[in-house]
Design a protein around this motif. Structure first.
Motif, mmCIF file in Angstrom:
data_model
loop_
_atom_site.group_PDB
_atom_site.id
_atom_site.type_symbol
_atom_site.label_atom_id
_atom_site.label_comp_id
_atom_site.label_asym_id
_atom_site.label_seq_id
_atom_site.Cartn_x
_atom_site.Cartn_y
_atom_site.Cartn_z
ATOM 1 N N ASP A 109 0.810 -1.220 0.000
ATOM 2 C CA ASP A 109 0.000 0.000 0.000
ATOM 3 C C ASP A 109 0.844 1.272 0.000
ATOM 4 O OD1 ASP A 109 1.006 -0.449 2.509
ATOM 5 O OD2 ASP A 109 -0.792 0.189 3.587
ATOM 6 N N VAL A 110 2.121 1.150 -0.335
ATOM 7 C CA VAL A 110 3.024 2.306 -0.391
ATOM 8 C C VAL A 110 3.513 2.473 -1.823
ATOM 9 C CG1 VAL A 110 5.303 3.122 0.284
ATOM 10 C CG2 VAL A 110 3.755 2.229 2.014
ATOM 11 N N ASP A 111 3.442 3.702 -2.338
ATOM 12 C CA ASP A 111 3.829 3.915 -3.739
ATOM 13 C C ASP A 111 5.014 4.857 -3.907
ATOM 14 O OD1 ASP A 111 2.689 6.296 -3.046
ATOM 15 O OD2 ASP A 111 1.100 6.253 -4.562
ATOM 16 N N SER A 112 5.580 5.340 -2.779
ATOM 17 C CA SER A 112 6.729 6.241 -2.883
ATOM 18 C C SER A 112 7.540 6.190 -1.599
ATOM 19 C CB SER A 112 6.269 7.680 -3.143
ATOM 20 O OG SER A 112 5.597 8.200 -2.000
ATOM 21 N N LEU A 113 8.760 6.710 -1.682
ATOM 22 C CA LEU A 113 9.630 6.733 -0.513
ATOM 23 C C LEU A 113 9.040 7.631 0.567
ATOM 24 C CD1 LEU A 113 12.299 5.812 0.744
ATOM 25 C CD2 LEU A 113 13.400 7.790 -0.312
ATOM 26 N N GLU A 114 8.450 8.744 0.160
ATOM 27 C CA GLU A 114 7.859 9.643 1.147
ATOM 28 C C GLU A 114 6.660 8.977 1.837
ATOM 29 O OE1 GLU A 114 7.487 12.562 3.693
ATOM 30 O OE2 GLU A 114 9.137 12.311 2.270
ATOM 31 N N ALA A 115 5.879 8.214 1.082
ATOM 32 C CA ALA A 115 4.753 7.493 1.677
ATOM 33 C C ALA A 115 5.247 6.439 2.658
ATOM 34 C CB ALA A 115 3.908 6.852 0.588
#
Length: 332
Positions: free
Chosen positions: A152-158
């Motif tokens: 459920d994570v699509d980026s490093l910031e997420a």
């Protein structure tokens, strides 16, 4: 059979406690991110150089004391990360400079508090053979890495946001645990129940056996179960009395509030535990039924409900505090 004397619960609604929640810092988030990165490191076998710090060295080893093999102190194809402090430090340090196929006898000073009391404080040797040397290759910290860690994570910031949320949830759980200990301590202080000897003795024995497991790293022996209860009273009597009183009070509150743990709740907890430990839920449940830990799971779930019930009727104020400042506080 000894009967638990009836008692009336004093009024606790409106009690005041402060929940001091540890602050989650950016440094902690970055450390959590680095921990995830390390857990996802790729191990690659290296040739042509000796072992060095942070390498994972695969070894065969045998412990020796007084020129005799130490029972249980042996292993084959055991992975040791140099510098992780998960193995005896002299062995980890002794692996530095060794090559695959090389053998060495390393002198080991077993600490005074070593889990095996037969070895504590003694000097032995460890015969080590290096089978393989591996080095860690850490993945790059980018969006692709983040997507591979959580679905459920699509980026490093997420990923950073998710890790912060997990840390904040864990911090609140720790703060809750502190408040719950304070609540239970006050309940016990205000209800000095006469505890049946059989329950008191059972709790003394349980505390002693738990200490044996922690100190020796093994299951208790028959001799441990036969230690006379009089020999346990000085070390465990006061603790066991307070602990048993607390259990009786929480059970009384659960009965009054008609709180209970349903089978689906137990199944869900087992499934969660199985997922965290990469085990089959059905196999884990069977093992827990055999070793008696299933009852402990049910008891913990009921205790969670009881404390939620209690805290809902109390005045709990929240504050943010540094980690080292989160200690039990008085209540009024």
């Amino acid at each position: 059979t000894q009967v638990i004397p009836p008692f009336t619960l004093n009024e606790y609604r409106g009690w005041q406690f402060e929940r001091r929640i540890p602050e989650v810092t950016e440094a902690q988030v970055e450390q959590a991110l680095e921990n995830v990165r390390v857990r996802n490191a790729i191990l690659q076998t290296v040739d042509g150089r000796p072992a060095r710090a942070h390498d994972v060295v695969v070894i065969d080893y045998t412990g020796v004391l007084d020129e005799r093999p130490i029972p249980g102190f042996t292993g084959s194809k055991v992975a040791v990360e140099i510098g992780s402090e998960q193995f005896l430090p002299e062995i980890e340090h002794g692996l530095i400079g060794m090559l695959p196929g090389e053998t060495q006898t390393i002198v080991v000073h077993f600490p005074e508090d070593f889990r095996n009391t037969n070895l504590a404080g003694k000097i032995g040797q460890c015969q080590v053979m290096v089978a393989e040397i591996k080095e860690k290759h850490l993945p790059a910290l980018d969006d692709e890495f983040a997507r591979g860690v959580y679905e459920d994570v699509d980026s490093l910031e997420a990923l950073r946001v998710k890790l912060r949320q997990e840390l904040e949830r864990a911090a609140r759980d720790r703060a809750d645990a502190v408040v719950q200990r304070e609540i239970l301590a006050r309940l016990v202080a205000e209800h000095p129940l006469d505890v049946p000897d059989i329950l008191w003795h059972e709790e003394m024995r349980r505390a002693y056996l738990q200490q044996q497991r922690q100190e020796t790293g093994r299951q208790p022996t028959e001799a441990d179960y036969q230690v006379p209860i009089e020999h346990l009273r000085d070390a465990f009597g006061a603790f066991a009395l307070e602990s048993t009183r607390g259990q009786l009070i929480l059970r009384h509150i659960a009965n009054e509030a008609e709180l209970a743990v349903e089978a689906p709740e137990v199944e869900a907890e087992i499934a969660s535990l199985a997922a965290r430990t990469a085990q089959n839920p059905d196999a884990l449940k069977r093992a827990m039924e055999r070793n008696g830990t299933l009852r402990a799971v049910e008891a913990n779930l009921l205790e969670t409900k009881v404390f939620a019930h209690l805290m809902a009727d109390m005045q709990i104020s929240d504050s943010i505090a540094s980690e080292d400042a989160v200690v039990p506080q008085g209540s009024s």
